[in-house]
Enzyme design. Structure first.
Site, PDB file in Angstrom:
ATOM      1  N   GLN A  82     -10.236  -3.477  -3.706  1.00 43.15           N
ATOM      2  CA  GLN A  82     -11.105  -3.330  -3.236  1.00 43.15           C
ATOM      3  C   GLN A  82     -12.528  -3.515  -5.001  1.00 43.15           C
ATOM      4  O   GLN A  82     -13.497  -3.329  -4.797  1.00 43.15           O
ATOM      5  CB  GLN A  82     -11.182  -1.697  -3.497  1.00 43.15           C
ATOM      6  N   ASP A 117     -17.036   7.561  -2.295  1.00 39.60           N
ATOM      7  CA  ASP A 117     -15.910   7.689  -1.375  1.00 39.60           C
ATOM      8  C   ASP A 117     -15.962   9.078  -0.571  1.00 39.60           C
ATOM      9  O   ASP A 117     -16.415   9.526  -1.601  1.00 39.60           O
ATOM     10  CB  ASP A 117     -14.994   7.155  -2.172  1.00 39.60           C
ATOM     11  N   ARG A 123     -14.484  -7.885   1.527  1.00 41.36           N
ATOM     12  CA  ARG A 123     -13.169  -7.925   1.104  1.00 41.36           C
ATOM     13  C   ARG A 123     -12.427  -9.150   1.144  1.00 41.36           C
ATOM     14  O   ARG A 123     -11.411  -9.317   0.519  1.00 41.36           O
ATOM     15  CB  ARG A 123     -12.259  -6.337   2.424  1.00 41.36           C
ATOM     16  N   CYS A 173     -16.578   2.242   0.118  1.00 45.04           N
ATOM     17  CA  CYS A 173     -15.260   1.474  -0.027  1.00 45.04           C
ATOM     18  C   CYS A 173     -14.891   2.106   1.773  1.00 45.04           C
ATOM     19  O   CYS A 173     -14.140   0.579   2.568  1.00 45.04           O
ATOM     20  CB  CYS A 173     -14.466   1.825  -0.054  1.00 45.04           C
ATOM     21  N   HIS A 178      -6.906   0.758  -6.867  1.00 45.27           N
ATOM     22  CA  HIS A 178      -7.054   0.099  -5.351  1.00 45.27           C
ATOM     23  C   HIS A 178      -8.355  -0.856  -6.370  1.00 45.27           C
ATOM     24  O   HIS A 178      -9.689  -1.228  -5.513  1.00 45.27           O
ATOM     25  CB  HIS A 178      -8.520   0.975  -4.757  1.00 45.27           C
ATOM     26  N   ARG A 198       1.060  -1.234   0.107  1.00 46.32           N
ATOM     27  CA  ARG A 198       0.248   0.521  -0.129  1.00 46.32           C
ATOM     28  C   ARG A 198       1.023   1.408   0.141  1.00 46.32           C
ATOM     29  O   ARG A 198       1.289   1.169   1.079  1.00 46.32           O
ATOM     30  CB  ARG A 198      -1.112  -0.124   1.459  1.00 46.32           C
TER      31      ARG A 198
HETATM   32  N1   CP Z   1     -11.408   0.427   1.574  1.00 45.81           N
HETATM   33  C1   CP Z   1     -10.604   0.008   3.002  1.00 45.81           C
HETATM   34  O1   CP Z   1      -8.976  -0.320   1.609  1.00 45.81           O
HETATM   35  O2   CP Z   1     -10.282   0.562   3.814  1.00 45.81           O
HETATM   36  P1   CP Z   1      -8.813   0.604   4.786  1.00 45.81           P
HETATM   37  O3   CP Z   1      -8.080   1.950   3.843  1.00 45.81           O
HETATM   38  O4   CP Z   1      -8.896   0.790   6.207  1.00 45.81           O
HETATM   39  O5   CP Z   1      -7.832  -0.341   4.077  1.00 45.81           O
HETATM   40  N1  NVA Z   2      -9.678   6.904  -1.556  1.00 47.92           N
HETATM   41  C1  NVA Z   2      -9.099   6.782  -0.675  1.00 47.92           C
HETATM   42  C2  NVA Z   2      -9.713   5.150  -0.332  1.00 47.92           C
HETATM   43  C3  NVA Z   2      -8.909   4.374   1.702  1.00 47.92           C
HETATM   44  C4  NVA Z   2     -10.023   3.484   1.444  1.00 47.92           C
HETATM   45  C5  NVA Z   2      -7.463   7.278  -0.155  1.00 47.92           C
HETATM   46  O1  NVA Z   2      -7.251   6.941  -1.076  1.00 47.92           O
HETATM   47  O2  NVA Z   2      -7.378   7.247   1.262  1.00 47.92           O
END
Ligand code: CP
Ligand code: NVA
Length: 314
Positions: A141, A233, A301, A273, A138, A111
């Site tokens: 997701q 989101d 998920r 999400c 993502h 990540r």
């Molecule tokens: N939706 C999602 O990826 O959540 P987190 O940031 O908690 O992993």
């Molecule tokens: N768009 C958000 C998604 C979190 C799961 C971010 O990148 O923070």
């Protein structure tokens, strides 16, 4: 349940577009099966002794916990390593890190900010690399989103999805999976917050091949009208905290609220999400009310990530 298909062993999942429709479908089908098996409390230790490494440069609740629980349920184990604790933070190259970690781990989830970092890890690692979120995409997701929609409507093709708000990483991967499965997606964002044109174009071309459509508009009400799925989101993604004030102002008309829900199809469902910021991109009624599938989507998920890990980890 039938055995795990072997065709994707060793493959990385860095973007939705890296997998064909058939490959994504394999993951969705397996996720459905894994969900049923888990409900029956059946253990499926198809990855005994394997280790998934998780290198995260941003916080996470769902992605981290579902991956750690997921690999454990498959008989393996997880090793969570904040990127700041690795020599990577002191200048060791991505290439060397990927080469070394490939000798210890069976799979690696990242990540981070740059999509290019995930692609570089995948290029040099000899183990599968899974994108756990970047600024651009993502893809995990998107699999859970597709699973949730398919569970509810029994199909993906022709399901009308309205994405309201920031044309961000989550929107990009949703666009790509919508294209792959011929969904009818309308993304409504204000000027300056549209999804990237290249992602829209690729998704639209794909959607056309698969009997669906992709549209981008700045009109949230037109997008919501008749939609089967309303999706939003956060407005301020991780790394954008300094832009928060401007984002709150610019994105306000795109809030997923009861008014938009009333415009949607009578059977419409709400997806997000998560994490949610109640009162910003979504209000209480859509999030917690009877039309919300958000919590099912969050659970999915786990099932989709278990499917990806079971498919790609050798
Ligand atoms: N939706 C999602 O990826 O959540 P987190 O940031 O908690 O992993
Ligand atoms: N768009 C958000 C998604 C979190 C799961 C971010 O990148 O923070």
């Amino acid at each position: 349940m039938a055995g795990i298909p072997q065709t994707l062993k060793g493959r990385s999942y860095t973007r939705v577009g890296a997998w064909t429709r058939e490959e994504l479908e394999l993951a969705l089908d397996l996720a459905d099966e894994l969900k049923q098996e888990r409900a029956r409390r059946r253990e499926l230790r198809v990855l005994p002794g394997r280790t998934l490494g998780l290198i995260f440069r941003k916080p996470s609740t769902r992605t981290r916990v579902s991956s750690e629980v997921g690999i454990a349920e498959l008989g393996g184990m997880a090793l969570y390593v904040p990127a700041a604790d690795l020599q990577l933070a002191r200048g060791e190259s991505t290439r060397d890190t990927a080469l070394v970690l490939s000798r210890f781990l069976s799979g690696l989830m990242l990540r981070t900010y740059e999509q290019a970092e995930v692609e570089e890890f995948a290029e040099h690692a000899s183990i599968p690399v899974i994108n756990g979120l970047t600024d651009e995409a993502h893809p995990l997701q998107a699999l859970a989103d597709a699973m949730t929609i398919r569970e509810r409507f029994g199909r993906l093709q022709g399901v009308r999805v309205a994405y309201l708000g920031d044309g961000n990483n989550v929107c990009h991967s949703l666009l790509r999976i919508a294209g792959r499965f011929g969904m009818e997606l309308v993304a409504a964002s204000p000027a300056g917050y549209e999804p990237e044109a290249a992602v829209v174009a690729a998704s639209a071309a794909d959607a056309e091949r698969h009997g669906g459509s992709i549209e981008v508009t700045d009109d949230p009400l037109a997008a919501a009208a008749g939609a089967h799925v309303l999706y939003t989101d956060v407005w301020t993604s991780m790394g954008q905290e300094e832009e928060r004030e401007a984002r709150l102002r610019d994105l306000a008309p795109y809030r997923l609220d009861e008014g938009k829900l009333e415009l949607a199809d009578r059977e419409a469902v709400v997806l997000h999400c998560l994490p949610a910021h109640v009162g910003e991109e979504i209000t209480e009624e859509p999030l917690y009310g009877p039309r919300s599938l958000v919590w099912e989507q969050a659970e999915n998920r786990l099932h989709t990530q278990k499917a990806v890990m079971a498919l790609v980890i050798r």
